[in-house]
Design a protein around this motif. Structure first.
Motif, PDB file in Angstrom:
ATOM      1  N   TYR A   1     -32.992   5.229 -56.074  1.00  0.00           N
ATOM      2  CA  TYR A   1     -34.333   5.467 -55.532  1.00  0.00           C
ATOM      3  C   TYR A   1     -34.683   4.445 -54.484  1.00  0.00           C
ATOM      4  O   TYR A   1     -35.223   4.756 -53.430  1.00  0.00           O
TER       5      TYR A   1
ATOM      6  N   SER B   1     -32.720   5.023 -51.522  1.00  0.00           N
ATOM      7  CA  SER B   1     -33.212   6.158 -50.757  1.00  0.00           C
ATOM      8  C   SER B   1     -34.543   5.839 -50.120  1.00  0.00           C
ATOM      9  O   SER B   1     -34.821   6.240 -48.984  1.00  0.00           O
ATOM     10  N   HIS B   2     -35.381   5.061 -50.851  1.00  0.00           N
ATOM     11  CA  HIS B   2     -36.671   4.681 -50.272  1.00  0.00           C
ATOM     12  C   HIS B   2     -36.461   3.869 -49.002  1.00  0.00           C
ATOM     13  O   HIS B   2     -37.046   4.144 -47.964  1.00  0.00           O
TER      14      HIS B   2
ATOM     15  N   ARG C   1     -34.962   5.971 -46.517  1.00  0.00           N
ATOM     16  CA  ARG C   1     -35.875   6.990 -46.031  1.00  0.00           C
ATOM     17  C   ARG C   1     -36.970   6.416 -45.144  1.00  0.00           C
ATOM     18  O   ARG C   1     -37.415   7.077 -44.224  1.00  0.00           O
ATOM     19  N   ALA C   2     -37.411   5.198 -45.476  1.00  0.00           N
ATOM     20  CA  ALA C   2     -38.511   4.635 -44.707  1.00  0.00           C
ATOM     21  C   ALA C   2     -38.214   4.641 -43.209  1.00  0.00           C
ATOM     22  O   ALA C   2     -38.986   5.243 -42.447  1.00  0.00           O
TER      23      ALA C   2
ATOM     24  N   ASN D   1     -39.779   7.220 -40.417  1.00  0.00           N
ATOM     25  CA  ASN D   1     -40.408   6.739 -39.183  1.00  0.00           C
ATOM     26  C   ASN D   1     -39.790   7.419 -37.969  1.00  0.00           C
ATOM     27  O   ASN D   1     -40.504   7.844 -37.045  1.00  0.00           O
TER      28      ASN D   1
ATOM     29  N   GLY E   1     -40.876   1.967 -31.214  1.00  0.00           N
ATOM     30  CA  GLY E   1     -40.902   2.128 -32.701  1.00  0.00           C
ATOM     31  C   GLY E   1     -39.656   2.834 -33.174  1.00  0.00           C
ATOM     32  O   GLY E   1     -39.070   2.452 -34.195  1.00  0.00           O
TER      33      GLY E   1
ATOM     34  N   THR F   1     -36.891   0.381 -33.241  1.00  0.00           N
ATOM     35  CA  THR F   1     -37.040  -0.549 -34.369  1.00  0.00           C
ATOM     36  C   THR F   1     -36.589   0.111 -35.668  1.00  0.00           C
ATOM     37  O   THR F   1     -35.851  -0.462 -36.471  1.00  0.00           O
ATOM     38  N   SER F   2     -37.045   1.362 -35.852  1.00  0.00           N
ATOM     39  CA  SER F   2     -36.724   2.079 -37.067  1.00  0.00           C
ATOM     40  C   SER F   2     -35.227   2.276 -37.189  1.00  0.00           C
ATOM     41  O   SER F   2     -34.643   2.128 -38.287  1.00  0.00           O
TER      42      SER F   2
ATOM     43  N   LYS G   1     -33.638  -0.847 -38.211  1.00  0.00           N
ATOM     44  CA  LYS G   1     -33.912  -1.132 -39.626  1.00  0.00           C
ATOM     45  C   LYS G   1     -32.987  -0.299 -40.525  1.00  0.00           C
ATOM     46  O   LYS G   1     -32.438  -0.789 -41.517  1.00  0.00           O
TER      47      LYS G   1
ATOM     48  N   LYS H   1     -45.075 -10.428 -61.625  1.00  0.00           N
ATOM     49  CA  LYS H   1     -43.917  -9.910 -60.920  1.00  0.00           C
ATOM     50  C   LYS H   1     -42.599 -10.220 -61.616  1.00  0.00           C
ATOM     51  O   LYS H   1     -41.528  -9.948 -61.088  1.00  0.00           O
TER      52      LYS H   1
ATOM     53  N   ARG I   1     -40.136  -7.952 -52.594  1.00  0.00           N
ATOM     54  CA  ARG I   1     -40.649  -9.153 -51.914  1.00  0.00           C
ATOM     55  C   ARG I   1     -41.995  -9.458 -52.510  1.00  0.00           C
ATOM     56  O   ARG I   1     -42.692  -8.582 -53.010  1.00  0.00           O
ATOM     57  N   PHE I   2     -42.313 -10.702 -52.446  1.00  0.00           N
ATOM     58  CA  PHE I   2     -43.560 -11.103 -53.111  1.00  0.00           C
ATOM     59  C   PHE I   2     -44.503 -11.842 -52.169  1.00  0.00           C
ATOM     60  O   PHE I   2     -45.595 -12.189 -52.547  1.00  0.00           O
TER      61      PHE I   2
ATOM     62  N   THR J   1     -46.249 -11.639 -48.821  1.00  0.00           N
ATOM     63  CA  THR J   1     -46.616 -10.658 -47.818  1.00  0.00           C
ATOM     64  C   THR J   1     -46.466 -11.142 -46.375  1.00  0.00           C
ATOM     65  O   THR J   1     -46.155 -10.369 -45.488  1.00  0.00           O
ATOM     66  N   ASN J   2     -46.702 -12.399 -46.186  1.00  0.00           N
ATOM     67  CA  ASN J   2     -46.734 -12.852 -44.805  1.00  0.00           C
ATOM     68  C   ASN J   2     -45.438 -13.454 -44.318  1.00  0.00           C
ATOM     69  O   ASN J   2     -45.404 -14.178 -43.330  1.00  0.00           O
TER      70      ASN J   2
END
Lengths: 1587, 136
Positions: free
Chosen positions: A1375, A1378-1379, A1382-1383, A1387, A1411, A1414-1415, A1418, A1534, A1544-1545, A1547-1548
């Motif tokens: 999953y 695939s996520h 797929r992301a 995009n 974009g 970039t996608s 990625k 977490k 990831r924990f 965010t920045n």
């Protein structure tokens, strides 16, 4: 960029071709190879060349427009297609792009720059799309594999059997694994064949092919077998080994194949064969996963196998349960299981159905009251009682009670019921055991009845019952005993038996008790003293009461009061003595002789006579000598009478006569004597006779005298005859007919008739008619024997004148003639008219009186006259005219003359009563005693002067003598007669005068005044029942038929009945006529009563004897009495019954002869033992005795040595046949040995414990197990506690609780695991209480080793968990993958859509393109990551090496020095404890790098990062810790995701991708370690790695 | 379409946010669109701004995000007062094809729908149609 690319130009216009070539030369693609073709057909020729770019003119000779694009696209899938067209048609352009063209150029637009850009752009786009495609393919591939494995795993998890898994595996291979075909075959090593198990995607003919094919020498299956590894072929057509399969493979389009081993328990049992249509299908990844998948299948098969075994074990357990069930069903008792709540029956065994006569279905509908009568014997209703008992049982009691059940036929059965609560988690159950006790109950009732009867007997017994304890203290007495001793029960209990005896009794009793203690029972007679101090004679039957081991515990006595009997006996003795006395006092000489003539007894008179007659020795004639000899001696001497008497005696013995009597003379030298000899039977004893000699001399002399007188009279008569006629009185004789026989001449003168006229005529003819009657009477009287000497009547004279005649008459019986003298008293009558009255009276007195009479005249008492009786009495003759003094000179001194003088002088009459007169016998000086009753009366003459004395005398001498005799006897035996209540009577039969002594009156309960002396008075007293018999017996005695020895009852005036014993002797006169009877009466009432009692008691004793004998004879026990020599003296019928010998044979048997030879020694030893313990019953060891048919019987018995016990003097043996029991024992032993075999061969450890927790038995398995685990060598008898105490306290406690629970009656089952060092064991224990009756007597314990099952289960659980986890991980992974894949794709799609939508601002388009780029990047990253991960995950083949940690850390430090410097980080490490690890270096490098860079990446903004690395050893493991002072992670939120992919924990932080920690964890785990984290937000984080 | 519609997009993926913005603008050029890379910030914005503002707003919420995930956001959203919640219509917008995610979204009361990325023009149109109908 290397621009050497192959470009295919499809252009039919040569100018355009040239133009393109020119333009291309100017572009950066000048070095590229341009191939130009003019048609689609030509273009397709290059379809398989590595054309990178295809420039396509749409208008071709053989194709046109948009179709060209589609066809080219299809044939050149990997080319970048740029459409070149002369037309500026947007529709075609858009359609071309849709169909896959990369770009669209109008020919007039083209310059070298545009072409260059377009080609580059196309290539780039093409490359990108290719990459995308490849990624997609890989993704599909990965997904396919993962889903294949996932499905296989799911199947394994959800299936429970081999078949399903294998079947599904083939299907899954096709459905999820995308294989073309798959089959599974199992090796049949015997037939060298493969058995096809499953297939999927196969053709029918192929299946047959595979199934029938033998293993090939070099085939894939054989390869698998030989190398124990999978076989893979990625190009079948190119593989020389598979040559024979090539055609098939080609037909089925199989290009790659893989054959994987399926293992079971490590051994290859078959293969899974997978075929793909793709060449090179099985790459490394694929192979690894498939190997893993088949490994999983194999593992699953092992698990199934174990499951199967487990199921098998379970089945065995079930079977064992069934066996228990069977046991339950076949249990000899009735077992029912009930529900405690409802009481309903829920289970039963066969016996229950038999008992109730119900079917199982019927039975289960019932509850206890349904199968019982409404009421129980204790008066409760069945429902009430059952509820009560069930309640009691549920409260933990185990009630046992009697219960009556009623079967379906209405029959009541007595049962004993036991209830036990069964522990069952679902509901409370009660086990109900029923034992039928109907027989016992009946026996009990019988016993109770018998007990009741017995008690009745005891209570009403005529025997007293007395028990004493070992201290001689009375413990029990019955009512009768109290009566006998006149004490109450209370007074007796606790007292010693000696307290009721006198000194003498105590002395005897003490001796007896000593014997009693030896076990001797015996009879004894003891005298007790009653409360009223009377002697009580008792007969005792005393038995010792012996306790166990023959210890004396007291005695039981049956007491019979024999006092009365004793008294009676005493009386009898006295009576005998008395009788003897009487006999002795009799004057007759009496002797009893037997048939040989031996004199048995004589009386005193006999001996006295013998002595008096000079018997030379009494022995010759007295007791002991032979009477026949005496007679014979007399015969020899010539005594005639002796022969006669001998013949007479012998005639009695010969039974010719009943009675013999003779008279004989026995003259002594100085005296003439006559005797009568009377011989008769001695009572009923026909072998003896009684001889009585009676002296009859006196009678004989008298008789002789009389006969002499007669002779003289005859002479006188003859003389007188001559002078008859001269008499003035008529003298005549008259015959019996009343006729005159002779008559004197005076008849002429007196009656007028001459004698001649009267002779022959009847005298009655002459009698005056008025006197006829009296004359006849007188004549009759005279003829009948009564003397009427003087008679007066009147005769008629011939002239008619009445002449008074005075007759003197005498009837001669012998002559049958009446002698008469008839005197004419006419003159006298006339003359003596005046004194007529007196004369008449005198005459009457004188003539008629039965007494002796005499007339005395004058003062000298001259006899005027005396009648015959007087003469007889006085034995004098011719006394008339003599004086009394002359006649009786002897009486003067006796005072009689004075008496007479007195009467003569005074005229006073004198009456003498029972006056003794001693008279001299004529001619002798001897005086004889005569007792007289007499009257002396004076008589007067006419002048009234006393003329003389009239004497009237009755001789009562005989009576008086008898009386005196009796009185004398009475006096002598006063004491005896007093106690014997003996009366004496004397009956003068002739005169019918009965004389009684004083005692007689007492015996008959009447006063003297009431006794009239007549026999009928006696008769009145005799009981009506006996009167006739007694009368007859008297007559018989008188008749001489038998002696009078009888008993009869009499009734007193007060109506009480008394028993009389009577004996009498009859005296007879010489004619044998009974004249007298003398007898005694004895009151035997008491004796009689006593006798009756004795008889009754005897009857009872007989009964009791019969009873005991009956018991003995009917007992199954074989009772034998054995003599000291081993000979059988007595054998009860059971012996002959059991052994087949007849009773006679039994008595021939010596016990040693029939003992089995093998048992002889045992028997001998035992006999020795008995000999040493007299009186002690001893248990005989089991021995075999031979039966008559030669077979042997097992017997056991009790033997008691009574050899020293008087009255027994033998060994009493009581044997029982226990052959059956022995057989049962043997069977038991056999069954036990069977059981033992079972126990020893089972895979359970079995042991049993007794109540003290000692091992009773255990099997080898337990022994070995304990030895192996605990190094404990147990022996039977060892206490399990001493072992338990060695265990740790909690375990010890646990076991003790288990055992004590089981001893409480509960079956305890549990599973228990043992971890001792490396040893692991898990066993299922079941501890059962062993019941005996209702008590637990021990425990039986079973332990099944279920370690393997358990381990299997655990492993399976673990594996399942692993598989589930892995599956979850895989799913998660897929999953996430695939996520993340797929992301960017989503995009890209989004951008594409937006771009396609048009109407966009220029900057928006740029933005979108950016974009898009970039996608795409990625996406590329993600795919790279994936590759990286897969590489790590599967590449474990890299070699381990020793890594120096310090060196590693230094290397990494240097490599990231720039970063460290930039971030101002410090890194310190300490590897002093562990500096070297054997590990895959690249992984460790990656781990270190990742963790260090992470720490730097997630630093706290204002604090310089500080990292510490440390290694150490702990618990055999190497630990590495990485500590930082970074931002930390909120683990609470977490924690579960820390190591997740793409997690990831922060965010920045754009830097984080969420790969680092995932990679670390993957790598750590791949090399077999674990990683954990501790962290705190804003403080720092520590990672800990363990290898 | 004349009416000003309000959108909030919460996704850490800037690229997606751009697509969303562009797509929404394409359908509703006048739309008010707020995009957030950090869900916590979006939440803060909503809890403050929507306490006053009454506009009905469509919120596109991504699931996989560092820090708060979409689920965390929903958990926090749940505790906001009803007045605010009523004004926000949340659509999960995710690239996840995990059916459990979809199921979880449907089961959440505050989620109106589950959308797979990318957000398409048609989808936005349809959502707005629905919203208009609701408003009418």
């Amino acid at each position: 960029m290397n621009n050497t690319v192959k470009i295919l130009l499809v252009e039919d216009n040569p100018i355009d071709v040239m133009l393109i070539r020119e333009l291309l030369k100017k572009s950066s693609y000048s070095n590229s190879i341009l191939i130009d073709v003019k048609s689609l057909h030509d273009a397709l020729f290059y379809a398989k060349e590595d054309i990178l770019v295809l420039l396509l003119d749409l208008g071709l000779p053989d194709s046109n427009g948009i179709d060209t694009v589609r066809l080219i696209r299809e044939n050149f899938p990997d080319c970048a297609i740029i459409v070149l067209t002369g037309l500026e048609d947007d529709t075609i352009a858009a359609e071309s792009l849709r169909l896959g063209a990369q770009n669209y150029l109008t020919k007039n637009q083209i310059d070298s720059k545009v072409l260059d850009k377009t080609i580059r752009f196309a290539i780039e786009r093409h490359v990108f799309v290719q990459k995308l495609k490849k990624a997609d393919k890989e993704l599909i591939h990965a997904n396919r594999l993962y889903s294949f494995i996932s499905q296989i795993n799911q199947t394994i998890v959800h299936s429970h059997d081999e078949q399903t898994v294998l079947k599904r595996a083939c299907k899954i291979a096709i459905e999820y694994g995308m294989f073309k075909s798959a089959w599974i075959g199992m090796f049949d090593h015997i037939n060298k064949k493969i058995n096809l198990i499953e297939e999927s995607g196969m053709l029918h003919q192929d299946i047959a092919l595979f199934a029938n094919a033998p293993f090939e020498n070099k085939g894939p299956q054989e390869h698998v077998l030989r190398f124990d590894s999978y076989y893979v072929c990625n190009n079948i057509q190119a593989d020389p080994e598979l040559s024979s399969w090539k055609p098939v493979a080609s037909n089925r389009n199989w290009n790659s194949c893989m054959v994987l081993p399926i293992r079971k328990s490590g051994k290859i049992i078959g293969t899974i064969n997978l075929y793909s249509d793709e060449i090179d299908f099985f790459n490394k990844k694929e192979i690894t996963l498939l190997v893993e998948a088949t490994g999983d299948i194999s593992f699953a098969l092992d698990i199934f196998e174990k499951d199967k075994q487990r199921i098998h074990t379970e089945q065995r357990l079930k079977q064992s349960e069934l066996r228990y069930r069977e046991f339950f069903d076949t249990a000899p008792e009735v077992i029912i299981v009930m529900d405690a709540e409802t009481g309903a029956f829920i289970d039963y065994n066969n016996n229950a159905l038999k008992l109730f006569k119900l079917s199982g279905v019927q039975f289960l509908k019932k509850s206890p009251p349904d199968v019982s009568p409404p009421m129980q014997p204790d008066g409760k209703t069945s429902a009430e009682k059952s509820t009560e008992m069930i309640l009691a049982a549920t409260h933990g009691e185990n009630p046992i009670f009697d219960w009556v059940v009623r079967d379906s036929e209405g029959k009541d059965i007595y049962c004993e019921v036991r209830l036990t609560v069964l522990t069952n988690p679902d509901r409370k159950l009660i086990r109900c055991n029923l034992f039928e006790i109907t027989e016992r109950k009946q026996a009990q009732e019988k016993l109770m009845q018998s007990e009741f009867r017995y008690r009745q007997i005891v209570e009403t017994a005529n025997e007293g019952i007395w028990t004493i304890d070992e201290n001689n203290k009375t413990t029990f007495v019955n009512k009768k005993l109290c009566e006998i001793l006149e004490y109450s029960e209370e007074e007796m209990i606790g007292k010693e038996n000696f307290d009721f005896m006198d000194k003498e009794g105590i002395k005897i009793a003490k001796e007896k008790i000593t014997r009693r203690k030896k076990g001797v029972s015996e009879n004894e007679e003891i005298r007790f003293i009653s409360k009223s101090r009377k002697d009580v004679w008792t007969k005792l039957l005393v038995s010792p009461i012996l306790g166990i081991e023959g210890k004396y515990k007291g005695a039981l006595a049956m007491v019979t009061d024999i006092t009365e009997k004793r008294k009676a006996e005493l009386k009898l003795q006295e009576s005998e003595t008395f009788n003897k006395g009487i006999l002795s006092s009799l004057s007759a000489h009496i002797a009893v002789i037997d048939e040989n003539g031996t004199i048995i007894a004589v009386n005193k008179a006999w001996d006295d006579f013998a002595k008096a007659n000079g018997a030379t020795s009494l022995e010759r004639v007295s007791v002991g000598s032979n009477y026949f000899e005496v007679c014979k001696r007399a015969i020899e001497k010539g005594e005639l009478y002796a022969a006669q008497s001998l013949a007479g005696i012998q005639s009695i013995f010969k039974k010719e006569k009943q009675y013999f009597e003779m008279e004989y003379p026995c003259h002594s030298p100085d005296e003439q004597r006559w005797f009568t000899l009377r011989v008769k039977n001695f009572g009923s004893d026909i072998q003896k006779v009684v001889i009585a000699h009676q002296n009859i001399t006196e009678r004989k002399i008298a008789e002789n005298n009389l006969s002499n007188t007669s002779v003289e009279l005859q002479k006188t008569l003859t003389d007188l005859n001559k002078i008859l006629d001269s008499s003035i009185d008529v003298i005549c004789t008259i015959n019996a007919n009343g006729e005159f026989v002779k008559i004197s001449a005076a008849s002429q003168k007196v009656w007028g008739y001459p004698p001649g006229e009267l002779i022959g005529s009847k005298f009655m003819n002459l009698v005056y008619h008025e006197d006829a009657d009296i004359t006849i009477k007188a004549a009759e009287t005279i003829i009948s024997g009564t003397q009427i000497p003087i008679f007066e009547n009147r005769y008629v004279h011939k002239s008619g004148r009445v002449v008074p005649i005075l007759w003197s008459l005498n009837w001669d019986e012998k002559l049958k003639l009446m002698f008469c003298i008839a005197k004419d008293i006419t003159e006298k009558k006339r003359l003596e008219k005046t004194v007529e009255n007196e004369r008449d009276r005198f005459s009457e007195m004188f003539l008629r009186a039965p007494a002796s009479m005499a007339m005395l005249k004058g003062p000298n008492h001259i006899f005027q006259m005396a009648n015959d009786l007087y003469l007889n009495l006085t034995d004098r003759k011719n006394i008339v005219g003599q004086s009394v003094r002359d006649v009786f000179p002897e009486v003067e001194s006796q005072g009689f003359i004075d008496l007479l003088n007195h009467v003569y002088k005074t005229g006073e009459s004198y009456i003498g009563k029972e006056v003794l007169v001693k008279l001299k016998k004529p001619g002798t000086e001897e005086l004889s005693d005569v007792y007289l009753n007499f009257v002396y009366q004076a008589y007067h003459n006419r002048q009234n002067e006393i003329e003389g004395i009239f004497a009237f005398i009755i001789d009562i001498t005989e009576q008086q003598k008898a009386k005196e005799n009796l009185l004398a006897t009475s006096e002598r035996l006063l004491l005896a007669t007093t106690s014997a209540k003996m009366g004496i009577w004397d009956w003068d039969i002739a005169n019918d005068i009965m004389t009684w002594d004083n005692r007689m009156y007492e015996l008959y309960g009447i006063g003297k005044q009431h006794f009239t002396g007549a026999v009928n008075v006696w008769q009145n007293g005799v009981h009506p029942d006996d009167i006739e018999r007694a009368g007859k017996e008297i007559n018989d005695a008188i008749s001489g038929i038998r002696d009078f020895d009888t008993e009869f009852k009499i009734i007193w005036p007060d109506k009480s009945v008394h028993f009389i014993e009577a004996h009498a002797i009859v005296s007879r006169d010489e004619a044998g006529v009974a004249v007298r009877m003398i007898g005694i009466n004895i009151d035997i009432t008491e004796r009689k009563t006593a006798e009756e009692k004795v008889i009754r008691l005897n009857e009872e004793v007989t009964k009791s004897e019969k009873f005991f004998k009956g018991v003995l004879e009917n007992s199954d026990d074989m009772i034998t009495i054995i003599s000291p020599t081993g000979k059988t003296i007595y054998a009860s019928p059971a012996v002959s019954k059991k052994f087949g010998y007849t009773n006679e044979e039994c008595l021939q048997i010596n016990i040693a002869d029939i003992v089995h030879p093998d048992d002889a020694l045992i028997m001998q030893e035992f006999v020795m033992r008995i000999m040493l313990h007299p009186g002690v019953p001893m248990e005989c060891p089991l021995i075999r005795n031979r039966k008559k048919d030669g077979s042997y019987v097992w017997v056991e018995g009790t033997l008691t040595n009574f050899l020293e016990t008087e009255g027994i003097n033998a060994i009493v043996a009581n044997f029982r046949d226990i052959t059956d029991r022995k057989k049962a024992d043997e069977l038991l032993q056999q069954s036990q040995s069977n059981l033992k075999a079972v126990i020893e061969n089972t895979d359970a450890s079995i042991y049993s414990l007794d109540l003290n927790y000692r091992y009773i038995t255990f099997n080898k398995l337990l022994h070995e197990t304990l030895k192996q685990i605990y190094h404990l060598d147990i022996k039977p008898g060892d206490n399990v506690y001493s072992f338990l105490d060695k265990l740790n306290p909690s375990e010890s406690k646990e076991w003790k609780e288990v055992y004590s629970k089981a001893l409480g009656g509960e079956t305890v089952k549990f599973e228990k695991e043992f971890h001792i060092g490396d040893f692991y064991n898990c066993s299922s224990f079941s501890i059962h209480p062993i019941w005996e009756m209702d008590e637990v007597i021990g425990l039986s314990c079973f332990a099944y080793d279920i370690s393997k099952q358990k381990q299997g289960e655990l492993q399976k659980e673990k594996m399942t968990a692993d598989i589930v986890q892995r599956n979850k991980n895989l799913e998660q992974f897929s999953y996430i993958v695939s996520h993340n894949l797929r992301a960017p794709i989503a995009n890209i799609i989004g951008f594409s859509d937006l771009l396609k939508s048009g109407e966009l601002a220029q900057e928006t388009v740029a933005e979108l393109n950016e974009g898009l780029s970039t996608s795409a990047k990625k996406l590329d990253e993600v795919i790279k990551d994936l590759n990286h991960i897969l590489h790590i995950k599967r590449n474990v083949s890299e070699e381990k090496e020793i890594v120096n940690l310090s060196q590693l850390a230094t290397d990494i430090y240097i490599s990231i020095e720039t970063l460290i410097a930039k971030e101002d980080a410090t890194i310190v490490w300490d590897f002093t404890e562990v500096n070297e690890i054997l590990i895959i270096k690249s992984y460790l490098y990656s781990i270190f790098t990742n963790l260090i860079t992470n720490s730097i990446k997630y630093r706290q903004p204002n604090i310089p990062p500080a990292i510490k690395i440390k290694s150490f050893k702990f618990d055999n493991k190497i630990i590495l810790t990485f500590t930082d002072n970074g931002m930390g992670i909120d683990l609470e939120k977490k924690g579960d995701q820390v190591f997740g992919l793409y997690k990831r924990f922060h965010t920045n932080r754009a830097e984080g991708k969420g790969m680092g920690l995932f990679m670390v964890k993957t790598q750590v785990e791949t090399i077999g370690g674990t990683i954990s984290i501790t962290s705190e937000v804003n403080k720092g984080t520590e990672f800990k790695i363990e290898f | 379409m004349n009416k000003t519609s309000h959108f909030i997009v919460v996704d850490d993926d800037q690229v997606n946010n751009m697509i969303c913005r562009t797509t929404i603008k394409k359908v509703s050029p006048m739309a008010d669109i707020q995009t957030f890379n950090v869900p916590e910030e979006a939440f803060e914005y909503i809890s403050i701004r929507y306490a006053e503002k009454v506009d009905l707003t469509i919120l596109f919420l991504d699931i996989n995000m560092p820090g708060w995930s979409g689920w965390d956001f929903l958990d926090n959203f749940e505790i906001l007062n009803e007045q605010i919640k009523k004004k926000i219509q949340i659509y999960m917008l995710s690239s996840s094809i995990d059916p459990t995610d979809k199921q979880r979204a449907i089961e959440n009361n505050n989620v109106v729908g589950y959308l797979e990325k990318p957000l398409s023009i048609a989808t936005v149109s349809a959502i707005l149609d629905v919203q208009m109908k609701i408003n009418l």
